[in-house]
Design an enzyme around this catalytic site. Structure first.
Site, PDB file in Angstrom:
ATOM      1  N   GLU A  14      40.490  46.002  41.821  1.00  0.00           N
ATOM      2  CA  GLU A  14      40.181  45.951  43.249  1.00  0.00           C
ATOM      3  C   GLU A  14      40.475  44.580  43.853  1.00  0.00           C
ATOM      4  O   GLU A  14      40.492  44.430  45.079  1.00  0.00           O
ATOM      5  CB  GLU A  14      38.719  46.347  43.484  1.00  0.00           C
ATOM      6  CG  GLU A  14      37.678  45.310  43.130  1.00  0.00           C
ATOM      7  CD  GLU A  14      37.346  45.208  41.653  1.00  0.00           C
ATOM      8  OE1 GLU A  14      36.412  44.457  41.319  1.00  0.00           O
ATOM      9  OE2 GLU A  14      38.018  45.857  40.827  1.00  0.00           O
ATOM     10  N   CYS A  20      35.948  45.291  34.063  1.00  0.00           N
ATOM     11  CA  CYS A  20      35.416  43.972  33.716  1.00  0.00           C
ATOM     12  C   CYS A  20      34.254  44.104  32.732  1.00  0.00           C
ATOM     13  O   CYS A  20      34.444  44.565  31.609  1.00  0.00           O
ATOM     14  CB  CYS A  20      35.041  43.189  34.973  1.00  0.00           C
ATOM     15  SG  CYS A  20      34.780  41.427  34.653  1.00  0.00           S
ATOM     16  N   HIS A  60      40.088  42.803  37.336  1.00  0.00           N
ATOM     17  CA  HIS A  60      39.546  43.509  38.496  1.00  0.00           C
ATOM     18  C   HIS A  60      40.690  44.153  39.277  1.00  0.00           C
ATOM     19  O   HIS A  60      41.374  43.460  40.034  1.00  0.00           O
ATOM     20  CB  HIS A  60      38.801  42.538  39.419  1.00  0.00           C
ATOM     21  CG  HIS A  60      37.504  42.052  38.877  1.00  0.00           C
ATOM     22  ND1 HIS A  60      36.323  42.730  39.064  1.00  0.00           N
ATOM     23  CD2 HIS A  60      37.205  40.953  38.144  1.00  0.00           C
ATOM     24  CE1 HIS A  60      35.343  42.065  38.469  1.00  0.00           C
ATOM     25  NE2 HIS A  60      35.843  40.991  37.909  1.00  0.00           N
TER      26      HIS A  60
END
Length: 215
Positions: free
Chosen positions: A188, A81, A186
């Site tokens: 995650e 990011c 992202h």
């Protein structure tokens, strides 16, 4: 055990990135120590927020040159990011100079009818470097989760590893050059595909260690 240093510079929640790396079998180490970054097997630079504060926080920790040196050394490096954006030379968001590891500018999405800014939510990746280690075992055009108003616009388009389309604008969603990889999205927060990407990064780091040990 593979130690992956996660750079701590007060720019976002590091917990979810660490959990993803743990699931992939690595030992994440949250640190703002240049020495610990240099000792780690790989480095992850996450980030949420604005460009200028990110650079200022890195500078206050004396991490700008060490991060540049680590990337130049060939150590595997993953930006996430804002951690992608600050790799470029500058940003329309602020006045600070970026790390300048990748030539180019971070630009704001152009307002147009029917799109939201920030670009927030799920979007499909279009791979432009399909053989990148990060993309192994992923389906075609996988979905990933984004939250951003700005995007990387590298001078050399060949470093772009994936794109997305938001309205009429097709923009960089990931970059890769030698040992450096970075995603605007992202991983995650990107469900199964995102965890696979983090796992692929760990696998890539492990394979390089094995190759070095047996060379």
């Amino acid at each position: 055990m593979t130690v992956i240093a996660v750079v701590d510079y007060d720019m976002g929640n590091l917990h979810s990135a660490c959990k993803g790396l743990e699931k992939a079998g690595a030992t994440p180490q949250i640190t703002d120590s240049a020495q610990e970054l240099e000792r780690a097997d790989a480095v992850v630079l996450p980030g949420v927020g604005a460009f200028d504060p990110a650079i200022q926080h890195l500078r206050s920790r004396d991490l700008i040159q060490p991060i540049k040196d680590i990337i130049a050394s060939g150590k595997p490096f993953l930006g996430i990011c804002l951690g992608l954006q600050i790799l470029l030379e500058n940003s329309e968001e602020g006045h600070e100079l970026g790390l300048g590891v990748i030539a180019g500018t971070v630009r704001r999405f152009r307002p147009e009818s029917g799109i939201t800014i920030p670009h927030m939510g799920w979007n499909q990746l279009q791979f432009t470097q399909p053989n990148l280690p990060l993309w192994q075992q992923l389906p075609a055009d996988p979905w990933a989760y984004f939250v951003h108003s700005y995007y990387a616009d590298p001078t050399d388009s060949t470093v772009t590893a994936a794109t997305i389309t938001h309205g009429s604008q097709t923009v960089t969603a990931a970059i890769a050059h030698n040992n450096l990889m970075a995603t605007q999205f992202h991983p995650e927060k990107s469900s199964t595909s995102g965890l696979q990407i983090l796992s692929n990064f760990v696998t890539h780091v492990n394979s390089l260690q094995f190759a070095t040990a047996h060379s």
